[in-house]
Design a protein around this motif. Sequence first.
Motif, PDB file in Angstrom:
ATOM      1  N   GLU A   4      -9.829   3.020   4.687  1.00 28.66           N
ATOM      2  CA  GLU A   4      -8.712   2.179   5.106  1.00 28.66           C
ATOM      3  C   GLU A   4      -7.765   2.946   6.030  1.00 28.66           C
ATOM      4  OE1 GLU A   4      -8.298  -0.888   1.319  1.00 28.66           O
ATOM      5  OE2 GLU A   4      -7.473   1.132   1.153  1.00 28.66           O
TER       6      GLU A   4
ATOM      7  N   TYR B 212       0.844  -1.199   0.000  1.00 29.11           N
ATOM      8  CA  TYR B 212       0.000   0.000   0.000  1.00 29.11           C
ATOM      9  C   TYR B 212       0.878   1.247   0.000  1.00 29.11           C
ATOM     10  CZ  TYR B 212      -4.716  -1.868   0.810  1.00 29.11           C
ATOM     11  OH  TYR B 212      -5.946  -2.472   0.673  1.00 29.11           O
TER      12      TYR B 212
ATOM     13  N   ARG C 247      -1.983  -1.129  -4.004  1.00 32.39           N
ATOM     14  CA  ARG C 247      -3.193  -0.410  -3.610  1.00 32.39           C
ATOM     15  C   ARG C 247      -2.834   1.002  -3.140  1.00 32.39           C
ATOM     16  NH1 ARG C 247      -5.127  -4.451  -5.404  1.00 32.39           N
ATOM     17  NH2 ARG C 247      -6.772  -5.786  -4.532  1.00 32.39           N
ATOM     18  N   GLU C 248      -3.738   1.925  -3.375  1.00 32.58           N
ATOM     19  CA  GLU C 248      -3.644   3.255  -2.790  1.00 32.58           C
ATOM     20  C   GLU C 248      -4.691   3.326  -1.684  1.00 32.58           C
ATOM     21  OE1 GLU C 248      -3.130   6.747  -5.415  1.00 32.58           O
ATOM     22  OE2 GLU C 248      -4.967   7.522  -4.472  1.00 32.58           O
ATOM     23  N   TYR C 249      -4.311   3.818  -0.515  1.00 34.78           N
ATOM     24  CA  TYR C 249      -5.225   3.841   0.621  1.00 34.78           C
ATOM     25  C   TYR C 249      -6.486   4.659   0.327  1.00 34.78           C
ATOM     26  CZ  TYR C 249      -2.031   1.825   4.116  1.00 34.78           C
ATOM     27  OH  TYR C 249      -1.249   0.989   4.852  1.00 34.78           O
TER      28      TYR C 249
ATOM     29  N   LYS D 164      -0.448   5.692  -5.589  1.00 35.65           N
ATOM     30  CA  LYS D 164      -0.111   4.470  -6.305  1.00 35.65           C
ATOM     31  C   LYS D 164       0.912   4.689  -7.420  1.00 35.65           C
ATOM     32  CE  LYS D 164      -2.470   0.466  -8.366  1.00 35.65           C
ATOM     33  NZ  LYS D 164      -3.727  -0.032  -8.948  1.00 35.65           N
TER      34      LYS D 164
END
Length: 693
Positions: free
Chosen positions: A149, A126, A143-145, A130
């Motif tokens: 999240e 993460y 993944r990008e937060y 990204k």
Amino acid sequence: MAKYQKLLEPFSIGNVELRNRFVMLPMTIEKVDNYHVTDDLIDFYEQRAKGGVSLIEIGSAYVCDCFDTEPKYHTTTGACGIWDDQFIPGLQRVAEVCHKHGTKVAVQLQLCYEWRASGDDPLLSYAPSKDVQSGPFVGMPEREYTKEEIAIVVKQYGEAAKRAKDAGIDIIEIHAGIGYMVMRFLSKYSNHRTDEYGGSPENRARLLTEIIDEVHKTCGDDMPILIRISADDLMPGGNRIEDTKELVPIIEAHGVDAWSVQAGFHEAPRPVANQIVPEGEFIDLAKEVKSVTNKPVFPGTRINSLDMCEKVVTQGYGDAVGMARQFIADPETAGKVAAGHPEQVRPCIVCSRCLDNIFIGKPCQCSVNANVWQGAEVGLPQDKPAEQKKHIVVIGAGPGGLETSRVAALRGHKVTLIDKADRVGGLLNMAQVLNANMEPFVTWWGNEIKLHPNVDLRLKTEVTAADIKALNPDEVVVAPGGGVIQIDVPGIDGKNVVKSEDIKAMVAGHVPEGKGLIWKAAVAAIKAQGGTVGFMRFGLNMSTGPTAIVGKRVVIVGGGFAGLECAESMCEGREITVIEEAKKLGNGIGIIDKNPTINLVKSKGVKLMPLTKLVEVTKKGARVQNVETGEETFIECDTVLTSLGVEQNTDLYDKIVKEFPNAKLIGDATTPEGKVYRTLEATKGGYEAGMAF
């Protein structure tokens, strides 16, 4: 005020009083069992607590579930877990054993590059954005937060902090440096978000400030919070010290009690921890942070000597000093200073062998302290006295023989240590001429071996099997050092050839066999100066005058650890070419130092020629050949210097073992073909031998 006394003064972080200014920084030393604290880890921390350090930081403690996963970032697997209550008893053991010896404990809450919300989710890489490559071994983020999240991350930190408090931990540290997850939000390099977690300093700091708020919520305002931050992340377009000075007040407004200041990202193009980085290179960053806070601040990047520690606390660079590798090298560093014996502190040689293992998920090791590698199972010599006192004869006073003698003497054995040289150290004496980081270690050994009344040191003494038999030993250890790898080509014995064994002999005060007036003059000059390392270093680098043993234009044969060290140390004012038969240079240099070392010698103008072997030496230079194409090239030079490293050396052992079948051969003399043994392997062999009797 006596030297180093300022380092012994107490100070406080929040409501926690610390007995001196020595802080052991967090390291993930890979001594856990599936993220659980082990007896070995307890022993490691207890040794440092008994050794007098004021604060030990447990690093790292992972806040998200990593069970049954395979992190791409290997170091993660060696971290302590703190995401579940099952980890509390182990952390409590650390706190209790350290408190017993007067040391306080911080736990470093951590996310590296990978995360998951729960054990039911996949562990993925993460990042805040990204579009920016993540840290070592990880590649591009998967993944990008999302904001949802991020809220889970914040809650995980708060719950982890509460577990630390329940375990009796004194201080919570939040790792917001070196390019790990929190720092990736802080840095302009890695955070390109356009929502409330990106853009302005307040927004980039939001993840960290929300974590701080959550820790206060779960632990109360009386739990001290320490932030470890990279004040300059050294990344293109990243945070500079001006950005950090803007961030500190924003973060501190949420309740911060101290700052641990470092530099860099793990993937930064500029090295921060290697021995090629000058000691104290980044202490100015801590002084800059001090200008915007009245909370305690301490630097903690590339510091290992007591003189640098004293400079930090007496000249306003920090309120304390953080070190990790020095406390690995000598757990008793602080205690020896407090006892008035700073000269007995065993120095870190900044070789990065500890980090080499840690970065690939292997247990920590140390070139000067073998117990770190051997751990609780083998134990400390002072805690394991010999059941039967013996007389042990040790042949060779290099690092292996010295360590055998030290350990055996501590266990109560009588030791006779014999060497034909006029000083202890063996190959370390040559190493310290080429590498100034080795000099304090050689000095330490000169002092240390005198402290052991059970050791009878006999220098300038050559022995035969009959001589040893006359000593009537119970055990014999042979530590003659490795043999120098030879090369046989036409002209190799010419006057313009300098072999590593020639330099070894000169440093030991002998004129190498077959060498003439220039070498005699060099050795005489060294002896006239008392054999000082500084003069030997100066003499070896002289390119004019009566001691010009190495000319202006040099071809170094061997591009491994030894050859590159020679190139780097001797390149000033010279044209140097390094040839190496292998495709890649740097054999014997670990993952931490290899690329920085190669880049350094290139930047100093050294020409590197892999896939190249020496085929002939003439009066005018060296004829070399490409091992793939067969094409030959002639390189004009004044000196050909062979530096191919060491190999097995059993000549003396083969003679001795006939009379003493149980004799042990240790150290560089046991080097397997194709391997490179350095100080670490010699020290480890000596430690094992000393503990075996």
